[in-house]
Scaffold this motif. Structure first.
Motif, PDB file in Angstrom:
ATOM      1  N   VAL A  25       1.029  -1.721   0.184  1.00 28.82           N
ATOM      2  CA  VAL A  25       0.324  -0.453  -0.239  1.00 28.82           C
ATOM      3  C   VAL A  25       0.708   1.621  -0.250  1.00 28.82           C
ATOM      4  N   TRP A 270      -9.762  -1.443  -6.352  1.00 28.37           N
ATOM      5  CA  TRP A 270      -9.399  -2.041  -5.800  1.00 28.37           C
ATOM      6  C   TRP A 270      -8.899  -3.783  -6.427  1.00 28.37           C
ATOM      7  N   GLN A 271      -9.969  -4.540  -5.924  1.00 26.36           N
ATOM      8  CA  GLN A 271     -10.580  -5.945  -6.692  1.00 26.36           C
ATOM      9  C   GLN A 271     -10.261  -6.506  -7.838  1.00 26.36           C
ATOM     10  N   ILE A 281      -0.653  -0.950  -4.693  1.00 23.62           N
ATOM     11  CA  ILE A 281      -1.016  -0.195  -5.239  1.00 23.62           C
ATOM     12  C   ILE A 281      -1.683   1.247  -4.330  1.00 23.62           C
ATOM     13  N   THR A 283      -3.209   4.825  -3.543  1.00 23.07           N
ATOM     14  CA  THR A 283      -4.650   5.072  -2.918  1.00 23.07           C
ATOM     15  C   THR A 283      -4.829   6.292  -2.142  1.00 23.07           C
ATOM     16  N   LEU A 289      -7.394   1.025   2.625  1.00 25.35           N
ATOM     17  CA  LEU A 289      -7.138  -0.031   1.418  1.00 25.35           C
ATOM     18  C   LEU A 289      -6.610  -0.973   2.149  1.00 25.35           C
ATOM     19  N   LEU A 293      -7.317  -5.453   3.033  1.00 23.44           N
ATOM     20  CA  LEU A 293      -6.681  -6.248   1.666  1.00 23.44           C
ATOM     21  C   LEU A 293      -6.073  -6.825   2.968  1.00 23.44           C
TER      22      LEU A 293
END
Length: 300
Positions: A25, A270-271, A281, A283, A289, A293
């Motif tokens: 992240v 995200w998926q 990712i 963000t 997030l 996750l």
């Protein structure tokens, strides 16, 4: 008690070892969804809530000090950019025309952005220097993803690419953080310059849509991840998340590249990125997030 803890730890390890995919992240501008962007409070919030990487943008003052700002001007006139309050200046006054002492007169924590309803005002928050951000390193093992805000069509807004990356590399070395810094940019000249100056710094090539290219004065409209990796020497390709597909991620992986898209803030996005098998990712809401996750056993 110790036996219970050992069993709990073993179960956790087994859960993650059975799931080969782990998504890192990156907190975009720190934690833009919850704190004033690109400020020390935003970076600390991201660190405290599990971000693996803090992402930030750099400008350079008139007296050659690296400061953290996404916009090249001290007061933004573009929707969604942070609003800093301070001495009145003409429209489009570049940070590069102001000294650090002048930049430090602005409060960038009092005005919140309507698009981020969870954002909390922190009045009196200043634009930090890059050194102040690097001073946060002892708070964890996170990395720094650092963007050069450099515009080929507006050379007056920054030092030259060589000078820009030399300032960054000098700062990173002062803090002994070469292994924890990624240099990212849409302006590939700065990536190439850093590769020549200090090959130990990881490089990330940012890839946007044609509208963004035009706004930044970029003439290279190549969107092929593998091609971009070859021309820049970057180990990471960082595309706008709508540009990601399982096919272009697979091609990047086959070429030895990682893919780290920006800036995805919704679970459905995200998926899709998880399904495409990206490495990380970027963000605006790293806390959300990380929670999402972890629920899917995709983050420790």
């Amino acid at each position: 008690m110790l036996r219970t803890l050992a069993i709990s730890f073993a179960v956790t390890v087994l859960a993650f070892s059975s799931n080969a995919q782990t998504i890192l992240v990156h907190g975009h501008r720190g934690s833009r969804a919850t704190r004033p962007e690109n400020t020390i409070p935003a970076f600390e919030y991201a660190i405290q809530h599990g971000a693996d990487v803090v992402e930030l943008d750099l400008a350079v003052t008139k007296d050659n000090v690296l400061v953290v700002s996404h916009f090249p001007f001290i007061t933004a006139d573009y929707p969604g950019e942070r609003v800093c309050v301070g001495p009145e200046t003409p429209l489009h006054t570049a940070i590069h025309t102001l000294t650090l002492a002048q930049v430090e007169q602005y409060d960038c924590g009092s005005k919140m952005l309507a698009n981020f309803p969870k954002q909390v005002a922190i009045p009196g928050t200043k634009i930090p220097t890059f050194d102040q951000v690097l001073d946060l390193a002892p708070q964890g093992t996170f990395d720094f993803n650092v963007e050069t805000k450099s515009f080929p069509s507006h050379p007056e807004l920054t030092p030259t690419p060589d000078e820009f990356v030399k300032l960054i590399d000098d700062a990173v070395k002062r803090h002994n953080l070469q292994s924890r810094v990624i240099l990212q940019s849409f302006d590939f000249r700065t990536l190439i310059a850093m590769k020549k100056l200090d090959p130990s710094i990881r490089l990330s090539a940012l890839v946007g849509d044609p509208k963004g290219d035009a706004m930044m004065g970029l003439s290279d409209h190549d969107k092929d991840f593998v091609s971009i990796g070859k021309k820049t020497g970057a180990q990471i390709i960082s595309p706008e998340f709508h540009l990601v597909s399982p096919e272009n991620v697979a091609a990047a992986h086959a070429a030895g590249l990682q893919v780290v898209p920006w800036t995805a803030d919704k679970p459905e996005d995200w998926q899709a990125l998880v399904d495409a098998k990206v490495e990380a990712i970027i963000t605006d809401d790293p806390q959300a997030l990380v929670i999402w996750l972890r629920d899917k056993k995709l983050h420790p």
